[in-house]
Design a protein around this motif. Structure first.
Motif, short mmCIF file in Angstrom:
data_model
loop_
_atom_site.label_atom_id
_atom_site.label_comp_id
_atom_site.label_asym_id
_atom_site.label_seq_id
_atom_site.Cartn_x
_atom_site.Cartn_y
_atom_site.Cartn_z
N LEU B 37 0.97 -0.96 0.00
CA LEU B 37 0.04 0.04 -0.06
C LEU B 37 0.79 1.27 0.09
O LEU B 37 0.69 2.22 -0.68
CB LEU B 37 -0.88 -0.08 1.32
CG LEU B 37 -1.82 1.41 1.48
CD1 LEU B 37 -2.59 1.44 0.18
CD2 LEU B 37 -2.52 1.05 2.95
N ILE B 38 1.66 1.19 0.71
CA ILE B 38 2.73 2.47 0.98
C ILE B 38 3.49 2.75 -0.50
O ILE B 38 3.46 3.70 -1.05
CB ILE B 38 3.75 2.16 1.88
CG1 ILE B 38 3.08 2.23 3.30
CG2 ILE B 38 4.92 2.96 2.07
CD1 ILE B 38 4.17 1.80 4.37
N ASP B 39 3.95 1.57 -1.11
CA ASP B 39 4.60 1.82 -2.64
C ASP B 39 3.51 2.38 -3.47
O ASP B 39 3.84 3.04 -4.29
CB ASP B 39 5.23 0.71 -2.97
CG ASP B 39 6.53 0.32 -2.37
OD1 ASP B 39 7.27 -0.66 -2.19
OD2 ASP B 39 6.99 1.34 -1.68
N LYS B 41 0.98 4.06 -2.93
CA LYS B 41 0.56 5.57 -2.67
C LYS B 41 1.75 6.48 -3.05
O LYS B 41 1.44 7.55 -3.55
CB LYS B 41 0.67 5.93 -0.95
CG LYS B 41 -0.79 5.47 -0.35
CD LYS B 41 -0.99 6.60 0.70
CE LYS B 41 -2.27 6.77 1.03
NZ LYS B 41 -3.39 7.18 0.14
N LEU B 42 2.95 6.13 -3.01
CA LEU B 42 4.22 6.83 -3.13
C LEU B 42 4.06 6.90 -4.82
O LEU B 42 4.43 7.92 -5.47
CB LEU B 42 5.38 6.16 -2.89
CG LEU B 42 5.77 6.57 -1.28
CD1 LEU B 42 7.12 5.73 -0.97
CD2 LEU B 42 6.03 7.98 -1.16
N LYS B 45 1.70 9.16 -5.97
CA LYS B 45 2.11 10.39 -5.80
C LYS B 45 2.87 10.97 -6.91
O LYS B 45 2.85 12.16 -7.43
CB LYS B 45 2.51 10.76 -4.43
CG LYS B 45 3.00 12.20 -4.27
CD LYS B 45 1.67 13.19 -3.96
CE LYS B 45 2.01 14.58 -3.72
NZ LYS B 45 0.75 15.24 -3.69
N LEU B 46 4.05 10.18 -7.11
CA LEU B 46 5.17 10.52 -8.00
C LEU B 46 4.49 10.72 -9.20
O LEU B 46 4.79 11.61 -10.12
CB LEU B 46 5.96 9.35 -8.20
CG LEU B 46 7.21 9.14 -6.92
CD1 LEU B 46 8.06 8.06 -7.10
CD2 LEU B 46 8.15 10.33 -7.31
N VAL B 49 2.33 13.79 -9.58
CA VAL B 49 3.27 15.03 -9.80
C VAL B 49 3.79 15.44 -11.16
O VAL B 49 4.36 16.02 -11.57
CB VAL B 49 4.33 14.80 -8.64
CG1 VAL B 49 5.57 15.80 -9.03
CG2 VAL B 49 3.90 15.61 -7.24
N CYS B 105 8.39 -8.32 -7.31
CA CYS B 105 8.14 -9.25 -6.31
C CYS B 105 6.34 -9.08 -5.56
O CYS B 105 6.50 -8.18 -4.96
CB CYS B 105 8.85 -9.05 -4.97
SG CYS B 105 10.26 -10.06 -4.93
N SER B 133 12.81 -3.55 -5.34
CA SER B 133 13.79 -2.96 -4.21
C SER B 133 15.18 -3.91 -4.26
O SER B 133 16.14 -3.38 -3.53
CB SER B 133 13.18 -3.17 -2.99
OG SER B 133 12.92 -4.33 -2.62
N LYS B 154 13.73 0.61 -6.50
CA LYS B 154 13.07 1.38 -5.39
C LYS B 154 14.03 1.73 -4.39
O LYS B 154 15.17 0.87 -4.09
CB LYS B 154 12.18 0.35 -4.63
CG LYS B 154 10.63 -0.03 -5.73
CD LYS B 154 9.97 -0.83 -4.91
CE LYS B 154 8.62 -1.17 -5.52
NZ LYS B 154 7.80 -1.97 -4.58
N PRO B 155 13.82 2.62 -3.66
CA PRO B 155 12.73 3.73 -3.68
C PRO B 155 12.82 4.46 -4.81
O PRO B 155 13.70 4.65 -5.06
CB PRO B 155 12.97 4.32 -2.48
CG PRO B 155 14.12 4.22 -1.95
CD PRO B 155 14.60 2.97 -2.51
N LEU B 156 11.70 4.80 -5.68
CA LEU B 156 11.57 5.59 -6.88
C LEU B 156 11.94 6.96 -6.57
O LEU B 156 11.41 7.35 -5.49
CB LEU B 156 10.36 5.24 -7.59
CG LEU B 156 10.51 4.41 -8.68
CD1 LEU B 156 10.81 3.00 -8.45
CD2 LEU B 156 9.00 4.06 -9.34
N GLN B 157 12.23 7.83 -7.67
CA GLN B 157 12.42 9.05 -7.30
C GLN B 157 12.13 9.86 -8.65
O GLN B 157 11.71 9.16 -9.56
CB GLN B 157 13.97 9.30 -7.01
CG GLN B 157 14.60 8.77 -5.82
CD GLN B 157 15.90 9.19 -5.63
OE1 GLN B 157 16.53 10.10 -6.29
NE2 GLN B 157 16.34 8.65 -4.57
N LEU B 158 11.65 11.22 -8.49
CA LEU B 158 11.24 11.78 -9.63
C LEU B 158 12.05 11.65 -10.68
O LEU B 158 11.57 11.53 -12.00
CB LEU B 158 11.17 13.22 -9.20
CG LEU B 158 10.04 13.71 -8.48
CD1 LEU B 158 9.93 15.19 -7.75
CD2 LEU B 158 8.48 13.52 -9.40
#
Lengths: 154, 224
Positions: B37-39, B41-42, B45-46, B49, B105, B133, B154-158
């Protein structure tokens, strides 16, 4: 305390967390994603992580307490923990998870349990740290200031 | 001076509104697949944006369902969210996906399995990006060989999303003859603004297809 002082305090605090290995660059990326349309983004994701992890840690504790431990299950929980902690930049939790996985592979229950204890400690520390950070941010915003972004140059 | 900037603001606003209306159809739509879920959401958002429309699903099966690729029998399976309209018909009917981003995974169907299913279907021209990851060179080449456009760590960046821009544009060209130049400019501007204060602590460990042998470096950890 006036806004400028609060902002400096926040920056110093963030730097400390960075230097002590609690945070890495990823957290700053997260902050950059936050904007006016979704000002609570970072807090939201971080809270999600802590709730999620608490459950994971409980699951891990009971899994390791079983007379015959299901290591593949334990491993998959730890994998999840490692992944999500790295996404929100809880570096120490992530590193402890890595060590945990090694012990899982060796099927060493005692070492796993010790590792789990350590992860729990890191978890509480991280939670405290980030809660402090967010409180500082809230104070700044309440006083009408904006949250300063740390420039990575040091 | 003020009056001029006011006018400019209004014009910009109008232009943006018009662009948005036009681009309602032309906004990149990305299907994001991740069991965390956290990933999700991230990633959501990415992507937002980066001016993309996002649909998040939590598994490969759900992704296939969304794309209408499950066998006829399974399509009637009870689904709590029937928020996406009937996808059994061909993809041309309203469902447009410009890119699929999937975690590698996942329990059940892995990202790699999903990749194979997509590439063997009518959606095969849609770029598929894998994420993980874990930096495992053999896994990465396996996915790239199977047709993945990129393999992101991961973690992914802009900055990772910037890398995907050309793939998205390519997909738009396939499906739409309209001029997408304004779309491209808008996205580029957004990204430039977002990355203005990009941190210099770049620990990019992403592998490019040309150097599969590069050893992963974990910050702060000794390389084993």
């Amino acid at each position: 305390m006036e806004v400028g002082q609060m902002q400096r305090r926040l920056l110093d605090y963030t730097k400390t967390l960075l230097m002590e290995g609690f945070l890495d660059g990823q957290f700053l990326q997260l902050q950059q994603l936050q904007d006016e349309s979704n000002p609570g983004f970072v807090v939201e994701v971080v809270s999600l992580f802590f709730d999620d992890s608490e459950k994971l840690l409980n699951d891990l504790t009971s899994a390791l307490d079983q007379p015959s431990v299901d290591f593949s299950r334990v491993d998959s929980h730890v994998h999840q923990l490692k992944g999500s902690s790295s996404s929100i930049d809880a570096q120490r939790i992530k590193n402890a998870s890595l060590a945990f996985r090694n012990f899982c592979e060796e099927q060493n229950v005692e070492a796993c349990q010790r590792c789990l204890q350590q992860i729990k400690q890191e978890y509480y520390l991280a939670r405290n740290n980030l809660e402090t950070l967010f409180r500082l941010e809230q104070q700044i915003v309440a006083a009408g200031g904006s949250i300063p972004m740390l420039e990575m140059g040091f | 001076m003020e009056l001029k900037s006011d006018i400019e603001d209004t014009l910009t606003q109008q232009k943006q509104q018009k662009q948005e209306q036009q681009q309602e159809q032309h906004h990149f739509h990305v299907l994001a697949v991740d069991d965390s879920l956290i990933d999700r959401k991230l990633l959501e958002k990415l992507l937002k944006v980066s001016s993309c429309q996002v649909t998040c699903v939590e598994s490969g099966d759900k992704a296939l369902e969304y794309l209408g690729l499950l066998d006829g029998l399974e399509c009637d399976a009870t689904l709590s969210s029937s928020s996406f309209s009937s996808t059994q018909s061909s993809k041309q009917e309203g469902l447009r996906v410009n890119m699929i981003m999937t975690d590698y995974c996942m329990p059940g169907m892995s990202g790699y399995d999903l990749l194979k299913r997509v590439k063997g279907s009518s959606w095969k021209d849609v770029p598929v990006v894998l994420m993980s990851s874990e930096n495992v060179p053999s896994r990465i080449s396996m996915c790239l060989e199977e047709g993945a456009e990129e393999f992101l760590l991961k973690p992914l960046q802009l900055s990772d999303l910037e890398k995907l821009q050309p793939h998205l544009l390519k997909s738009i060209d396939h499906s739409c003859e309209n001029n997408t130049k304004s779309n491209k400019d808008k996205n580029v501007d957004d990204d430039n603004n977002n990355c203005k204060s990009n941190n210099k602590l770049s620990k990019r460990k992403a592998m490019s297809p040309e150097t599969p042998e590069r050893r992963p470096k974990l910050k702060g950890l000794a390389v084993l």
